[in-house]
Design a protein around this motif. Sequence first.
Motif, short mmCIF file in Angstrom:
data_model
loop_
_atom_site.label_atom_id
_atom_site.label_comp_id
_atom_site.label_asym_id
_atom_site.label_seq_id
_atom_site.Cartn_x
_atom_site.Cartn_y
_atom_site.Cartn_z
N ASP A 49 0.84 -1.21 0.00
CA ASP A 49 0.00 0.00 0.00
C ASP A 49 0.88 1.25 0.00
O ASP A 49 2.08 1.19 0.27
CB ASP A 49 -0.99 0.00 1.17
N PRO A 91 -4.36 2.05 0.68
CA PRO A 91 -4.40 1.41 2.01
C PRO A 91 -5.82 1.03 2.39
O PRO A 91 -6.79 1.65 1.92
CB PRO A 91 -3.84 2.50 2.93
N GLU A 92 -5.94 0.03 3.23
CA GLU A 92 -7.27 -0.41 3.67
C GLU A 92 -7.97 0.69 4.47
O GLU A 92 -9.18 0.86 4.39
CB GLU A 92 -7.15 -1.67 4.53
N LYS A 93 -7.19 1.43 5.22
CA LYS A 93 -7.76 2.51 6.02
C LYS A 93 -6.88 3.74 5.88
O LYS A 93 -5.69 3.69 6.16
CB LYS A 93 -7.83 2.08 7.50
N GLU A 94 -7.46 4.84 5.41
CA GLU A 94 -6.70 6.09 5.24
C GLU A 94 -6.44 6.70 6.62
O GLU A 94 -7.37 6.91 7.41
CB GLU A 94 -7.48 7.09 4.39
N PRO A 95 -5.16 6.99 6.94
CA PRO A 95 -4.87 7.59 8.25
C PRO A 95 -5.22 9.07 8.25
O PRO A 95 -4.94 9.79 7.30
CB PRO A 95 -3.35 7.39 8.38
#
Length: 230
Positions: A49, A91-95
């Motif tokens: 990612d 990415p699976e989860k955007e920071p």
Amino acid sequence: MVLFYTIDYSNAVDEHTICRNKLKLVENVYKNDALEKNITRKMKIIHIDSIELNRFLLDLHYYIAYRLKVANGIASFCGRHEIFVIKIHPPEKEPLDYAWGYRANVMMWEQIEVDEMMSWLSTLGGAFSALGDYKLSYANIAGRISLRQMKLALRLGDPSLIARCRLYQAIAMIQSYNFTGAKYTIQQVYRAEKRRSEPDSKLIKMCLGIWTKLSYEYELYEKKLNRSKE
């Protein structure tokens, strides 16, 4: 020297070369899906990612020992007729950096309030400056307002605005018969602006206009002194 490629979401390809002293980057060496057409060697592809890729490239850029380990790893992972390709996926989860978002929000509103305060002070200072030609107390108030403006201008960090505030102070000095201080201030602002690669023409004209006012007021002041002596 070890070569590898990265492919982003839009299928644009960047070429990275790991050297002993640095990491070289050639952006957009290929576009779309042209990597397979232009490179005949077999590709070994790994998926990563964008966040992890960013950390990986930063470590490669700053740490020599890490660069050497990665270069050795790629060389052993890929055969003689193979190339190493990193395919980027979201990415699976955007920071989200909530702490920085809060600070940015505070800074934005602070900037808005400072700009509004500067506008009010400019209007008020202009009014007192105009009255300062007729009464010394108004000139002193205009001088104090210009000092407040200077503090805000320094906080904003705008060189042109700081120069204008200094010229406002010069006007207050002229009205208070501090001709030496006004002369020094105008000359400093004018010379500093002239040295810039792209001088602000409005600021230059402002300096010349205030200099004319200084010359005129000084001439009147000298005449008054001569009359009083007679």
